[in-house]
Design a protein around this motif. Sequence first.
Motif, mmCIF file in Angstrom:
data_model
loop_
_atom_site.group_PDB
_atom_site.id
_atom_site.type_symbol
_atom_site.label_atom_id
_atom_site.label_comp_id
_atom_site.label_asym_id
_atom_site.label_seq_id
_atom_site.Cartn_x
_atom_site.Cartn_y
_atom_site.Cartn_z
ATOM 1 N N MET A 1 1.021 -1.061 -0.007
ATOM 2 C CA MET A 1 -0.014 0.112 -0.060
ATOM 3 C C MET A 1 0.912 1.400 -0.027
ATOM 4 N N LEU A 2 2.025 1.116 0.768
ATOM 5 C CA LEU A 2 2.957 2.282 0.684
ATOM 6 C C LEU A 2 3.952 2.583 -0.432
ATOM 7 N N ASP A 3 4.021 1.312 -1.150
ATOM 8 C CA ASP A 3 5.133 1.417 -2.104
ATOM 9 C C ASP A 3 4.703 0.861 -3.526
ATOM 10 N N ARG A 4 3.982 1.803 -4.347
ATOM 11 C CA ARG A 4 3.202 1.318 -5.475
ATOM 12 C C ARG A 4 4.252 1.676 -6.883
ATOM 13 N N ARG A 5 5.655 1.497 -6.690
ATOM 14 C CA ARG A 5 6.157 1.714 -7.868
ATOM 15 C C ARG A 5 5.982 0.835 -8.790
ATOM 16 N N ILE A 6 5.567 -0.219 -8.779
ATOM 17 C CA ILE A 6 5.192 -1.191 -10.076
ATOM 18 C C ILE A 6 4.008 -0.889 -10.707
ATOM 19 N N LEU B 1 1.825 7.722 11.248
ATOM 20 C CA LEU B 1 1.000 7.339 12.120
ATOM 21 C C LEU B 1 -0.449 7.930 11.984
ATOM 22 N N HIS B 2 -0.750 8.753 11.234
ATOM 23 C CA HIS B 2 -2.001 9.285 10.858
ATOM 24 C C HIS B 2 -2.589 8.386 9.920
ATOM 25 N N SER B 3 -1.713 7.969 8.853
ATOM 26 C CA SER B 3 -2.114 7.026 7.887
ATOM 27 C C SER B 3 -2.450 5.681 8.283
ATOM 28 N N ALA B 4 -1.461 5.116 9.138
ATOM 29 C CA ALA B 4 -1.589 3.855 9.752
ATOM 30 C C ALA B 4 -2.825 3.676 10.740
ATOM 31 N N ARG B 5 -3.246 4.870 11.386
ATOM 32 C CA ARG B 5 -4.345 4.631 12.273
ATOM 33 C C ARG B 5 -5.571 4.596 11.603
ATOM 34 N N LYS B 6 -5.623 5.453 10.349
ATOM 35 C CA LYS B 6 -6.743 5.208 9.631
ATOM 36 C C LYS B 6 -7.015 3.990 8.937
ATOM 37 N N LEU B 7 -5.773 3.325 8.480
ATOM 38 C CA LEU B 7 -5.991 2.141 7.728
ATOM 39 C C LEU B 7 -6.394 0.931 8.877
ATOM 40 N N ASN B 8 -5.847 1.124 9.878
ATOM 41 C CA ASN B 8 -6.167 0.317 11.187
ATOM 42 C C ASN B 8 -7.502 0.280 11.343
ATOM 43 N N ALA B 9 -8.349 1.355 11.096
ATOM 44 C CA ALA B 9 -9.683 1.600 11.491
ATOM 45 C C ALA B 9 -10.341 0.987 10.519
ATOM 46 N N LEU B 10 -10.028 0.936 9.047
ATOM 47 C CA LEU B 10 -10.616 0.329 7.911
ATOM 48 C C LEU B 10 -10.602 -1.069 8.178
ATOM 49 N N ALA B 11 -9.495 -1.480 8.350
ATOM 50 C CA ALA B 11 -8.934 -3.136 8.699
ATOM 51 C C ALA B 11 -10.312 -3.671 9.564
ATOM 52 N N GLN B 12 -10.282 -2.893 10.780
ATOM 53 C CA GLN B 12 -11.304 -3.292 11.702
ATOM 54 C C GLN B 12 -12.657 -3.503 11.357
ATOM 55 N N GLU B 13 -13.007 -2.324 10.342
ATOM 56 C CA GLU B 13 -14.418 -2.466 9.814
ATOM 57 C C GLU B 13 -14.356 -3.725 8.813
ATOM 58 N N ILE C 1 -8.755 3.542 1.375
ATOM 59 C CA ILE C 1 -7.348 2.877 1.643
ATOM 60 C C ILE C 1 -6.369 4.056 1.042
ATOM 61 N N ASP C 2 -6.482 4.495 -0.239
ATOM 62 C CA ASP C 2 -5.827 5.511 -0.938
ATOM 63 C C ASP C 2 -5.902 6.818 -0.452
ATOM 64 N N ALA C 3 -6.977 7.153 0.204
ATOM 65 C CA ALA C 3 -7.113 8.364 0.848
ATOM 66 C C ALA C 3 -6.288 8.487 2.181
ATOM 67 N N ALA C 4 -6.447 7.294 2.714
ATOM 68 C CA ALA C 4 -5.878 7.327 4.068
ATOM 69 C C ALA C 4 -4.221 7.438 3.891
ATOM 70 N N ILE C 5 -3.791 6.875 2.892
ATOM 71 C CA ILE C 5 -2.377 7.120 2.423
ATOM 72 C C ILE C 5 -2.071 8.488 2.047
ATOM 73 N N GLY C 6 -3.070 9.120 1.352
ATOM 74 C CA GLY C 6 -2.754 10.599 0.872
ATOM 75 C C GLY C 6 -2.037 10.426 -0.370
ATOM 76 N N ILE C 7 -2.418 9.470 -1.169
ATOM 77 C CA ILE C 7 -1.772 9.415 -2.530
ATOM 78 C C ILE C 7 -3.027 9.519 -3.514
ATOM 79 N N PRO C 8 -2.977 9.590 -4.757
ATOM 80 C CA PRO C 8 -3.830 9.824 -5.860
ATOM 81 C C PRO C 8 -4.325 8.501 -6.341
ATOM 82 N N ILE C 9 -5.543 8.279 -6.580
ATOM 83 C CA ILE C 9 -5.961 7.091 -6.879
ATOM 84 C C ILE C 9 -5.371 6.629 -8.272
ATOM 85 N N GLN C 10 -4.725 5.460 -8.128
ATOM 86 C CA GLN C 10 -3.821 4.817 -9.399
ATOM 87 C C GLN C 10 -4.385 3.454 -10.154
ATOM 88 N N ARG C 11 -5.819 3.566 -9.939
ATOM 89 C CA ARG C 11 -6.208 2.277 -10.698
ATOM 90 C C ARG C 11 -6.735 2.549 -12.043
#
Length: 336
Positions: free
Chosen positions: A201-206, A262-274, A326-336
């Motif tokens: 999620m944090l390394d999208r180079r491919i 930490l801001h991103s990880a906590r948002k992602l953790n909340a999504l995972a719990q959902e 997930i993309d918003a939590a990381i703060g990156i543009p949607i790349q799909r």
Amino acid sequence: MQDTYVAAPGRYDHKDYFRSGRSGLVLPRISLGYWHNFGDTAPLERQREVTRRAFDLGITYFDLANNYGPPYGSAERNFGQIFRQDFRPYRDEMIIASKAGFDMWPGPYGEWPSRKNMLASLDQSLQRLGLDYVDIFYAHRPDPRIPIEETAGALATAYQQGKALYVGISNYYTPAEVDEVVRALSAWNIPLTINQLRYSMLDRRIENGVIDRLDQVGSGIALFSPLEQGLLTDRYLHGIPEDSRAAVGHFLTGDKITEAYLHSARKLNALAQERGQSLAQMALAWAVKDPRVTTAIIGASSVAQLEANVAALNNGKFTAEELTEIDAAIGIPIQR
């Protein structure tokens, strides 16, 4: 633990295996890597427990390299001991891989994928592993100073000598690099079976077109570091534990634990719990959501950690809304 290992009879019941490109090789969706936790700094009996449990869970692919440890060579040596104790009767059910190209021994021939380095390293690896052949032999990284024909030729020699059943590359991140390897291997009529790349999620180079190109040429994809050395787990949500990689500074350093992370990880953790998952489970499920990905390679420091990570496959579907969040939590543009 019993001294004589007998593999679980239901280890293949889930049948969750994906073909590596257009080859005949199929791999489990999650594989076990020996980059960390399997050197001389970890108890051998614990390594043995994790390896046994992995095989019982249907994991057939065991990913090593000449310099995995620490110290260099110790992961292969320890795996070789475990293999002799427990897995020799199951050799034909296992995919065992090694790599060469990163630093391994002193002097000008101890690293980079020259013919000298690759073939000498493979012989050393086979000796440490106690094997006649590896199933996959990888060129661990490219070197623009070495002609790709030389690196491909070394892979071809290993293949033709029966010391490797399949050949692959690792850390070749561009479509142009893939094309060069495929062209060079074609001189020996040898296909590229797999490319091992970092992705999370944090390394999208491919997402630069290399996934598409590998699919076009018929190569599979093995992902490593899908949990970003622990950043995509709940381990650092409340600081840096004293026994963590970030505290020790081994590959992952404490300066990665920023407020933005930490801001991103906590948002992602909340999504995972959902979703009813841990953050690590969601990250693993996300990494293998593309059917063109053959396998994700994970490490494990305990049987419990291994079992929890494999359970990520129990919930591998994502809605479009979840992917956007997930993309918003990381703060990156949607790349799909």
